[in-house]
Design a protein around this motif. Structure first.
Motif, PDB file in Angstrom:
ATOM      1  N   GLY A   1      -0.659   6.250  15.387  1.00 11.10           N
ATOM      2  CA  GLY A   1      -0.188   7.616  15.577  1.00 11.10           C
ATOM      3  C   GLY A   1       1.018   7.974  14.728  1.00 11.10           C
ATOM      4  O   GLY A   1       1.244   9.128  14.417  1.00 11.10           O
ATOM      5  N   LEU A   2       1.827   6.985  14.362  1.00 10.13           N
ATOM      6  CA  LEU A   2       3.016   7.226  13.536  1.00 10.13           C
ATOM      7  C   LEU A   2       2.901   6.445  12.239  1.00 10.13           C
ATOM      8  O   LEU A   2       3.265   5.279  12.168  1.00 10.13           O
ATOM      9  CB  LEU A   2       4.291   6.797  14.267  1.00 10.13           C
TER      10      LEU A   2
ATOM     11  N   ILE B   1      12.903   8.823   7.795  1.00 13.54           N
ATOM     12  CA  ILE B   1      13.232   8.691   9.216  1.00 13.54           C
ATOM     13  C   ILE B   1      12.313   7.661   9.867  1.00 13.54           C
ATOM     14  O   ILE B   1      12.764   6.833  10.665  1.00 13.54           O
ATOM     15  CB  ILE B   1      13.163  10.062   9.913  1.00 13.54           C
ATOM     16  N   ASN B   2      11.029   7.676   9.503  1.00 12.06           N
ATOM     17  CA  ASN B   2      10.092   6.701  10.059  1.00 12.06           C
ATOM     18  C   ASN B   2      10.429   5.282   9.613  1.00 12.06           C
ATOM     19  O   ASN B   2      10.291   4.334  10.389  1.00 12.06           O
ATOM     20  CB  ASN B   2       8.652   7.054   9.683  1.00 12.06           C
TER      21      ASN B   2
ATOM     22  N   ASP C   1       5.834   2.539  14.160  1.00 13.77           N
ATOM     23  CA  ASP C   1       6.058   2.261  15.582  1.00 13.77           C
ATOM     24  C   ASP C   1       5.679   0.812  15.908  1.00 13.77           C
ATOM     25  O   ASP C   1       4.828   0.550  16.752  1.00 13.77           O
ATOM     26  CB  ASP C   1       5.235   3.246  16.414  1.00 13.77           C
ATOM     27  N   PRO C   2       6.331  -0.162  15.237  1.00 14.32           N
ATOM     28  CA  PRO C   2       5.915  -1.559  15.376  1.00 14.32           C
ATOM     29  C   PRO C   2       6.564  -2.299  16.542  1.00 14.32           C
ATOM     30  O   PRO C   2       7.281  -3.257  16.355  1.00 14.32           O
ATOM     31  CB  PRO C   2       6.356  -2.160  14.040  1.00 14.32           C
ATOM     32  N   HIS C   3       6.328  -1.851  17.776  1.00 12.67           N
ATOM     33  CA  HIS C   3       6.864  -2.576  18.926  1.00 12.67           C
ATOM     34  C   HIS C   3       5.792  -3.527  19.466  1.00 12.67           C
ATOM     35  O   HIS C   3       4.638  -3.503  19.022  1.00 12.67           O
ATOM     36  CB  HIS C   3       7.362  -1.610  20.005  1.00 12.67           C
ATOM     37  N   ALA C   4       6.174  -4.370  20.414  1.00 10.30           N
ATOM     38  CA  ALA C   4       5.287  -5.429  20.904  1.00 10.30           C
ATOM     39  C   ALA C   4       3.943  -4.901  21.419  1.00 10.30           C
ATOM     40  O   ALA C   4       2.925  -5.574  21.285  1.00 10.30           O
ATOM     41  CB  ALA C   4       5.979  -6.226  22.004  1.00 10.30           C
TER      42      ALA C   4
ATOM     43  N   THR D   1       0.793  -1.225   0.000  1.00 10.40           N
ATOM     44  CA  THR D   1       0.000   0.000   0.000  1.00 10.40           C
ATOM     45  C   THR D   1       0.827   1.277   0.000  1.00 10.40           C
ATOM     46  O   THR D   1       0.329   2.331  -0.355  1.00 10.40           O
ATOM     47  CB  THR D   1      -0.910   0.051   1.242  1.00 10.40           C
ATOM     48  N   GLY D   2       2.066   1.198   0.449  1.00  7.17           N
ATOM     49  CA  GLY D   2       2.866   2.407   0.578  1.00  7.17           C
ATOM     50  C   GLY D   2       2.665   3.092   1.915  1.00  7.17           C
ATOM     51  O   GLY D   2       3.233   4.142   2.167  1.00  7.17           O
ATOM     52  N   ILE D   3       1.851   2.495   2.778  1.00  7.88           N
ATOM     53  CA  ILE D   3       1.642   3.031   4.120  1.00  7.88           C
ATOM     54  C   ILE D   3       2.552   2.268   5.074  1.00  7.88           C
ATOM     55  O   ILE D   3       2.558   1.039   5.102  1.00  7.88           O
ATOM     56  CB  ILE D   3       0.171   2.873   4.586  1.00  7.88           C
ATOM     57  N   LEU D   4       3.326   3.003   5.858  1.00  9.14           N
ATOM     58  CA  LEU D   4       4.251   2.396   6.800  1.00  9.14           C
ATOM     59  C   LEU D   4       3.801   2.717   8.218  1.00  9.14           C
ATOM     60  O   LEU D   4       3.596   3.884   8.564  1.00  9.14           O
ATOM     61  CB  LEU D   4       5.670   2.947   6.589  1.00  9.14           C
TER      62      LEU D   4
END
Length: 152
Positions: A32-33, A141-142, A8-11, A2-5
């Motif tokens: 949120g991010l 950066i994200n 903030d993929p933490h547990a 999709t191109g959407i990242l």
């Protein structure tokens, strides 16, 4: 794709979901991010990683930095600056790519794919930012933040 990242993929933001058919999928929480990554940038990022991992072609990676508008063109047009960037990228590759030694029991001479130490890559690249006047957009950066989080 999709191109959407989700940046903030933490547990605490990931959820294991068992579907009715018994398969398991991953669910994301806390949006949120987020970043939208343009198609051209996605393609160039994949190319730059492949170039780094497989050929260590510092000139091609330098050119991709220019195409992505991450580095000013006048840096790339100046022969001494481009040489300095190439030398810095060689050091970066040396710090961030770990090749198995032939004495390692897991060594396979038909496989030349190194292990990418993403934390070392980010550290080395961050040191190049002021020297070569990188301009890092939020999506870049994200991406880096998300990948470093996933690596641990």
């Amino acid at each position: 794709v999709t191109g959407i990242l989700h940046a903030d993929p933490h547990a605490g933001n990931l959820l294991k979901i068992r579907l009715d058919d018994g398969t398991v999928t991953l669910g994301y929480l806390d949006f949120g991010l987020l970043s939208t990554i343009p198609m051209k940038v996605r393609d160039a990022l994949v190319c730059s990683v492949a170039l780094q991992v497989f050929s260590r072609d510092v000139d091609a990676v330098s050119s991709l930095f220019g195409e992505l508008q991450l580095i000013p063109q006048y840096i790339l047009d100046d022969d001494s600056e481009r040489l300095a960037l190439a030398e810095a990228l060689e050091i970066t590759f040396g710090n961030s790519l770990k090749y198995l030694d032939s004495s390692d029991p897991n060594f396979n001479d038909t496989t030349t794919i190194p292990e990418l130490k993403f934390d070392k890559l980010l550290d080395s690249l961050s040191r190049l930012v002021p020297r070569f006047q990188f301009d890092l957009p939020p999506y870049f950066i994200n991406n880096a933040r998300a990948l470093s989080t996933l690596e641990g």
